[in-house]
Design a protein around this motif. Sequence first.
Motif, mmCIF file in Angstrom:
data_model
loop_
_atom_site.group_PDB
_atom_site.id
_atom_site.type_symbol
_atom_site.label_atom_id
_atom_site.label_comp_id
_atom_site.label_asym_id
_atom_site.label_seq_id
_atom_site.Cartn_x
_atom_site.Cartn_y
_atom_site.Cartn_z
ATOM 1 N N ALA A 128 44.501 21.382 -18.628
ATOM 2 C CA ALA A 128 43.746 21.260 -17.372
ATOM 3 C C ALA A 128 44.571 20.540 -16.312
ATOM 4 C CB ALA A 128 42.438 20.521 -17.630
ATOM 5 N N ALA A 129 45.297 19.502 -16.722
ATOM 6 C CA ALA A 129 46.133 18.769 -15.769
ATOM 7 C C ALA A 129 47.227 19.668 -15.207
ATOM 8 C CB ALA A 129 46.745 17.544 -16.448
ATOM 9 N N MET A 130 47.874 20.449 -16.071
ATOM 10 C CA MET A 130 48.912 21.370 -15.610
ATOM 11 C C MET A 130 48.327 22.447 -14.707
ATOM 12 S SD MET A 130 51.679 22.046 -18.638
ATOM 13 C CE MET A 130 50.489 22.661 -19.811
ATOM 14 N N SER A 131 47.150 22.945 -15.075
ATOM 15 C CA SER A 131 46.501 23.989 -14.282
ATOM 16 C C SER A 131 46.222 23.504 -12.862
ATOM 17 C CB SER A 131 45.193 24.416 -14.955
ATOM 18 O OG SER A 131 44.456 25.271 -14.115
ATOM 19 N N ASN A 132 45.706 22.292 -12.737
ATOM 20 C CA ASN A 132 45.424 21.747 -11.408
ATOM 21 C C ASN A 132 46.699 21.447 -10.643
ATOM 22 O OD1 ASN A 132 42.341 20.925 -10.791
ATOM 23 N ND2 ASN A 132 42.713 20.944 -12.991
ATOM 24 N N LEU A 133 47.729 20.967 -11.337
ATOM 25 C CA LEU A 133 48.989 20.653 -10.662
ATOM 26 C C LEU A 133 49.654 21.922 -10.125
ATOM 27 C CD1 LEU A 133 51.181 18.644 -9.838
ATOM 28 C CD2 LEU A 133 52.196 18.925 -12.122
ATOM 29 N N ILE A 134 49.722 22.955 -10.951
ATOM 30 C CA ILE A 134 50.366 24.186 -10.490
ATOM 31 C C ILE A 134 49.500 24.882 -9.439
ATOM 32 C CG2 ILE A 134 49.437 25.860 -12.166
ATOM 33 C CD1 ILE A 134 52.359 26.859 -12.470
ATOM 34 N N GLY A 135 48.167 24.746 -9.561
ATOM 35 C CA GLY A 135 47.283 25.294 -8.525
ATOM 36 C C GLY A 135 47.477 24.601 -7.193
ATOM 37 N N ALA A 136 47.589 23.262 -7.227
ATOM 38 C CA ALA A 136 47.813 22.504 -5.993
ATOM 39 C C ALA A 136 49.135 22.896 -5.347
ATOM 40 C CB ALA A 136 47.804 21.002 -6.299
ATOM 41 N N SER A 137 50.177 23.093 -6.174
ATOM 42 C CA SER A 137 51.487 23.458 -5.613
ATOM 43 C C SER A 137 51.443 24.834 -4.960
ATOM 44 C CB SER A 137 52.545 23.421 -6.713
ATOM 45 O OG SER A 137 52.338 24.448 -7.670
ATOM 46 N N ARG A 138 50.701 25.783 -5.554
ATOM 47 C CA ARG A 138 50.618 27.127 -4.969
ATOM 48 C C ARG A 138 49.837 27.104 -3.660
ATOM 49 N NH1 ARG A 138 53.918 27.037 -8.665
ATOM 50 N NH2 ARG A 138 54.451 28.887 -9.872
ATOM 51 N N ILE A 139 48.811 26.279 -3.580
ATOM 52 C CA ILE A 139 48.056 26.159 -2.330
ATOM 53 C C ILE A 139 48.928 25.535 -1.246
ATOM 54 C CG2 ILE A 139 46.069 25.043 -1.227
ATOM 55 C CD1 ILE A 139 44.760 25.152 -4.085
ATOM 56 N N LEU A 140 49.662 24.476 -1.602
ATOM 57 C CA LEU A 140 50.537 23.817 -0.632
ATOM 58 C C LEU A 140 51.621 24.776 -0.150
ATOM 59 C CD1 LEU A 140 51.132 21.095 0.748
ATOM 60 C CD2 LEU A 140 52.675 20.573 -1.148
ATOM 61 N N TYR A 141 52.166 25.577 -1.056
ATOM 62 C CA TYR A 141 53.195 26.542 -0.686
ATOM 63 C C TYR A 141 52.635 27.596 0.276
ATOM 64 C CZ TYR A 141 56.379 30.508 -1.207
ATOM 65 O OH TYR A 141 57.217 31.564 -0.966
ATOM 66 N N ALA A 142 51.419 28.069 -0.007
ATOM 67 C CA ALA A 142 50.807 29.065 0.879
ATOM 68 C C ALA A 142 50.526 28.475 2.256
ATOM 69 C CB ALA A 142 49.507 29.583 0.245
ATOM 70 N N LEU A 143 50.057 27.217 2.302
ATOM 71 C CA LEU A 143 49.824 26.551 3.594
ATOM 72 C C LEU A 143 51.122 26.418 4.384
ATOM 73 C CD1 LEU A 143 47.378 23.712 2.477
ATOM 74 C CD2 LEU A 143 46.877 25.428 4.221
ATOM 75 N N ALA A 144 52.189 26.029 3.693
ATOM 76 C CA ALA A 144 53.479 25.858 4.364
ATOM 77 C C ALA A 144 54.006 27.192 4.871
ATOM 78 C CB ALA A 144 54.481 25.224 3.403
ATOM 79 N N ARG A 145 53.848 28.236 4.080
ATOM 80 C CA ARG A 145 54.367 29.548 4.465
ATOM 81 C C ARG A 145 53.625 30.135 5.658
ATOM 82 N NH1 ARG A 145 54.426 34.173 -0.009
ATOM 83 N NH2 ARG A 145 52.218 34.094 0.527
ATOM 84 N N ASP A 146 52.360 29.778 5.818
ATOM 85 C CA ASP A 146 51.577 30.281 6.954
ATOM 86 C C ASP A 146 51.809 29.489 8.232
ATOM 87 O OD1 ASP A 146 50.458 32.355 5.556
ATOM 88 O OD2 ASP A 146 48.693 31.223 4.924
ATOM 89 N N ASP A 147 52.569 28.387 8.142
ATOM 90 C CA ASP A 147 52.940 27.595 9.329
ATOM 91 C C ASP A 147 51.741 27.059 10.110
ATOM 92 O OD1 ASP A 147 55.696 27.426 9.232
ATOM 93 O OD2 ASP A 147 55.958 29.438 10.067
ATOM 94 N N LEU A 148 50.647 26.781 9.422
ATOM 95 C CA LEU A 148 49.484 26.240 10.126
ATOM 96 C C LEU A 148 49.703 24.791 10.547
ATOM 97 C CD1 LEU A 148 46.495 27.656 8.049
ATOM 98 C CD2 LEU A 148 47.549 28.578 10.110
ATOM 99 N N PHE A 149 50.536 24.063 9.819
ATOM 100 C CA PHE A 149 50.758 22.655 10.125
ATOM 101 C C PHE A 149 52.179 22.403 10.614
ATOM 102 C CE2 PHE A 149 47.248 22.838 7.194
ATOM 103 C CZ PHE A 149 46.352 21.917 7.700
ATOM 104 N N GLY A 150 52.873 23.466 11.014
ATOM 105 C CA GLY A 150 54.191 23.323 11.622
ATOM 106 C C GLY A 150 55.206 22.682 10.701
ATOM 107 N N ARG A 151 55.944 21.729 11.248
ATOM 108 C CA ARG A 151 57.020 21.089 10.495
ATOM 109 C C ARG A 151 56.526 20.132 9.420
ATOM 110 N NH1 ARG A 151 61.184 19.410 15.419
ATOM 111 N NH2 ARG A 151 61.561 21.544 16.174
ATOM 112 N N ALA A 152 55.256 19.749 9.477
ATOM 113 C CA ALA A 152 54.744 18.769 8.509
ATOM 114 C C ALA A 152 54.887 19.266 7.076
ATOM 115 C CB ALA A 152 53.279 18.453 8.815
ATOM 116 N N LEU A 153 54.780 20.587 6.871
ATOM 117 C CA LEU A 153 54.867 21.139 5.522
ATOM 118 C C LEU A 153 56.093 22.042 5.357
ATOM 119 C CD1 LEU A 153 51.118 22.075 4.854
ATOM 120 C CD2 LEU A 153 52.342 20.017 4.168
#
Length: 841
Positions: A296-321
């Motif tokens: 469960a810990a790994m599942s949440n960690l890898i899920g969080a990383s994929r969400i952060l990567y998608a947010l960064a790729r969409d450039d919604l927060f500019g240089r912050a991510l």
Amino acid sequence: GFVVGHAGLYQALAMFAVAYFIIGMTVLSVCAIATNGALDAGGAYYMISRALGPEFGGSIGIMFFLANVCGSALYVLGLVEAVVDSFGIPPGQKAGTGVHVLPQSYWYELLYGTVLLALCLIVCLVGASIYAKATFLIFLIVAGVLGTILVSFFATRPIGVPIRLPYFNGSEIENGSFTGFSLATLRDNLGGGYAVDYTTGQMMSFSSVFAVMFNGCTGIMAGSNMSGDLKRPSYSIPRGTISAVLFTYLVYNLLAFLMCATCNRTLLQKDYGFLRDISIFPPLVTVGIYAATLSAAMSNLIGASRILYALARDDLFGRALALAKKTSASGNPVMAVILSWLVVQLVLFSGKLNTIAGVVTTFFLLVYATVNLACLALEWASAPNFRPTFRYFTWHTCLLGIAGCCVMMFLISPVSASASLGFLLLLLLALHYLSPSSTWGYISQALIFHQVRKYLLMLDVRKDHVKFWRPQMLLMVQNPRSSARLIDFVNDLKKSGLYVLGHVELQDLDTLPSDPLQPQQDSWLSLVDKLNVKAFVSLTLAPSVRHGVRQLLFTSGLGGMRPNTLVLGFYDDAAPQDGLARHPAFSSAREEVPLGFPALRAPAAPKMLSDREYVGIVADALKMLRNVLLARQLESLDKAWELRRAASPPPTIHVWPVNLLRPDSARYADTCSLFLLQMACVLNMARAWRRARLRLFLCVEAGAMPHAQEEKLRQLLKDLRIQAQIQLVPWDAVTRLHWQTHQGPPGGPAPAGEAAEEEEEEEVVNFPANATQVSDEYVCAANKLVLEQSPAPAVRFLYLPRPPADTSLYPLYLHQLELLTRGLGPTVLVHGVSAVTSTQL
């Protein structure tokens, strides 16, 4: 054991039912969205952002990232708790014995959590393939342990279990009991028995127990979070998610019943690791607990990383991510994994798992509610392209999911729920104003279209009433570069009505390869945005301007929202000036004047239309029962300066509700005069013009009882609820110029009777049939009379007579209008054809 021990069987089953009802409704929404098109990395974030737009998607993405981060920390802390329970030095002892060798304290437990989290990090850094293999291995281990536990409930004989409590001395021990299947034990465990949690020292309640229990059900998004790593996400996510939900629900209910029927409440409440004590092979239970929490810990960690990567790729927060975009050669977002690991490490400082359980549950519930909202919005929008292959959902299930999530959020922790919603609102506002526009499509546009179409059909023109009349403007614009202030002025005149910017392009579509208006549309819409006017844009092709205006008058608008007033710039010889470059909306160095508009016509260049065609446009509009406004020198109106100048005296609006080209009449109560009064009043009601004062000019002749006329006009203004200052203006000297040339009123003796009165009123609004009846000398004198009234107003409203029926008089008609308004500054000539005022409630 924790849930059943505190809540009892009935409440535990109710908790499972409520939790899985919410989860079930959300799963239906997830499956519907997942099967409606290709999914990419980001899971729930990707679904929400592509359905609800970047504002909702970005804000919920951050919330979901935090939920997964906190969830990963929660499971790591749970694993630490299990490790310490198995291998920790008992409370009160300084040295360990046997396998109990791990020291217990806040910092030691933080160290154990850090080590376990580092193990999760290593697996996630290697990539999704090794994670998938690890989780499959863990699944086999957990399945084996679960089978062993189920057998143990039947195979183990009744035994007593000594329990050392952390908050007692090592010598103080309580005894729990495994009674085997016993009706008395089951009866004792049916009801709730909330007590102090021995790990935190806090009193438990329904909401706190539900918060901890719900975290064991949040794995439904584990599959969707891996959407970017799945070969066929639209196939795998529905089947895997639904299977997992049904399987875990059955297992939870079965275990709850077996525990209540075989274990007394002391054992359930005081020893969360009691399954080891009753198992036929205790070490396997320990391994299963470790494997499940680690997974469960790994599942949440890898899920969080994929969400952060998608947010960064969409450039919604500019240089912050920007750092989170970096991936390995195999495509694994290693920087997003490392950043997620750092945030989880920070959350580990919170200590006990029950401390953050409420926050994690609130975040997950908020995300689930938004997933349901996204599906509900797609369903309500009724867009033809929303065709999910998963059809086992309706808008009712989405609505129930939203309601369930919101209710449980506030039941669990009103403070956390309110704080989460406040944080979500801040993110929404920040993204709305700061994020770049996207090409994903906005569900708000689809919903607005759906509702507008429905209400337009309900807007019945047969039910129109003069009490609710409002101006609906069609402003014809040849080139926006010379009409910026006129566009802004008409925006103040519309009074929440329809406002359309019309433009005629003189071309023939038969001779063109494609429509030339489509490339211009974006420039016009950008202009509307920059000038901050609430207007639509309607462009047309026509062989002449007159035909183009006719087309727009016939076709602009929809249903009950059609232009009732045509606004034209004045036809004169003044050279056009580029006011767009000087407009405040484009005065900033960062802004550029839209490039889609052509350069202005040179002063010596021929005009697009003749004077006859211009007057013909006015005549056409009146025949079509449209009111007409002719605006002269509105580009010289500096509204900002006029309305900012000293409060004493305030700016004024001069109103002349009499046909100055008909000196034989000074009527103030005809339809056209009342429409003129209404338009001046509407301008005065606009927010930017509220400081201005209306001045109404009453033209009187000697011996005509001016005070009686003034009182009559004042009563009319009172009935119409129009506040204006009335000023008497003697105009004998002006009318004398007319009567010296023409003996007596034109047309012979005054007609008598009702029919004659109607004929007289019709004549009043017209241009004189015989053009020689009004001389240029008279018109110049009328112009001087208007000009002499001081102080100079911000804008003047004058009466516009109907064009003559004889088209040969069109040039003279226009010439006399030019003489009448020459040098007056910003002036609006008004002709109304419909009743627009009401004295009724």
